[in-house]
Scaffold this motif. Structure first.
Motif, short mmCIF file in Angstrom:
data_model
loop_
_atom_site.label_atom_id
_atom_site.label_comp_id
_atom_site.label_asym_id
_atom_site.label_seq_id
_atom_site.Cartn_x
_atom_site.Cartn_y
_atom_site.Cartn_z
N GLN A 54 42.51 37.85 44.69
CA GLN A 54 41.75 36.55 44.11
C GLN A 54 41.73 35.97 42.66
OE1 GLN A 54 40.03 38.10 46.71
NE2 GLN A 54 40.86 37.87 48.41
N ASN A 55 41.86 37.48 41.74
CA ASN A 55 41.32 36.78 39.82
C ASN A 55 40.01 36.69 40.23
OD1 ASN A 55 42.44 38.11 37.50
ND2 ASN A 55 43.25 36.16 37.62
N ARG A 56 39.08 36.57 40.84
CA ARG A 56 38.09 35.96 40.41
C ARG A 56 36.89 37.00 41.16
NH1 ARG A 56 36.77 32.76 46.11
NH2 ARG A 56 37.46 34.87 47.50
N ALA A 160 31.99 32.60 43.39
CA ALA A 160 32.43 32.83 42.75
C ALA A 160 33.70 32.31 41.58
CB ALA A 160 33.99 32.42 44.25
N ILE A 161 34.07 33.43 41.15
CA ILE A 161 34.14 32.69 39.36
C ILE A 161 35.48 32.68 39.51
CG2 ILE A 161 34.12 32.48 36.82
CD1 ILE A 161 30.64 33.06 37.85
N ASP A 162 36.67 31.99 38.81
CA ASP A 162 38.14 32.80 38.43
C ASP A 162 38.48 33.62 37.22
OD1 ASP A 162 41.21 31.68 37.42
OD2 ASP A 162 41.45 31.30 39.24
N VAL A 163 38.65 33.92 36.38
CA VAL A 163 38.44 34.74 35.47
C VAL A 163 38.86 34.00 35.06
CG1 VAL A 163 39.50 36.38 34.34
CG2 VAL A 163 38.89 37.26 36.75
#
Length: 191
Positions: A54-56, A160-163
């Motif tokens: 998910q890249n998070r 949840a935080i996206d990169v």
């Protein structure tokens, strides 16, 4: 007579230890040693789980009264963390905190790799034991978030935080800032 002297010395040592505790409750002690007052509490695990596909990653949006005293902000962005309980190992604590605060149950074969441990400050004898947890979708299951039951935890939440937003974060504490730095290193993100 020599035996009695040894017993007497041991009793004096026990009295000295008791005298050195200035305050004590279920979670911490304030002690004095060599004319230096310090806080004694359990070590803490501090983690950032990174979900590879998910890249998070997850952080906590928490109500922290000790921070609010200084900045009057209602919520602060912190890493997932928790106290290592009596007779609990570091890896077991990490897995428990992930379930309690994020609803993530790591599979039994997941290998936790600790980055390091650091003293919290010169006025505290406990340490932060910290890790970045790269997690693939086959290495965990989701479970209901139950927290530790405290009022503060009920008012807090995991986010949840996206990169791609990693450089926009307003981090509230030193250990979380260090973990974000370590995550950027892991992801080869350089400012």
């Amino acid at each position: 007579m020599d035996k009695f002297t040894k017993i007497q010395k041991q009793e004096n040592i026990e009295q000295k230890i008791t005298k050195d505790v200035l305050f004590e409750n279920d979670w911490l002690k304030i002690k004095e040693k060599d004319n230096y007052v310090y806080l004694e509490e359990s070590d803490n695990v501090c983690i950032i789980p990174f979900f590879i596909e998910q890249n998070r990653f997850f952080l906590r949006q928490e109500l922290v009264p000790s921070y609010k005293v200084k900045d009057n902000a209602n919520f602060h962005l912190t890493c997932i963390s928790g106290t290592i309980e009596e007779n609990e190992g570091v890896e077991a604590c990490i897995k428990r905190e992930l379930m309690e605060e994020a609803g993530i149950a790591l599979k039994e074969n997941y290998k936790v790799i600790i980055l390091d441990s650091l003293f919290k400050s010169k006025t505290c004898s406990s340490k932060f034991i910290y890790a970045i947890l790269p997690i693939s979708e086959y290495e965990y299951t989701t479970v209901p978030i139950k927290g530790d039951g405290s009022t503060l935890e009920k008012k807090s939440k995991t986010v949840a935080i996206d990169v791609k937003n990693i450089n926009r974060l307003q981090i509230s504490d030193t250990i979380t800032k260090l973990l974000i730095f370590e995550l950027k290193k892991y992801l080869n993100i350089y400012e």
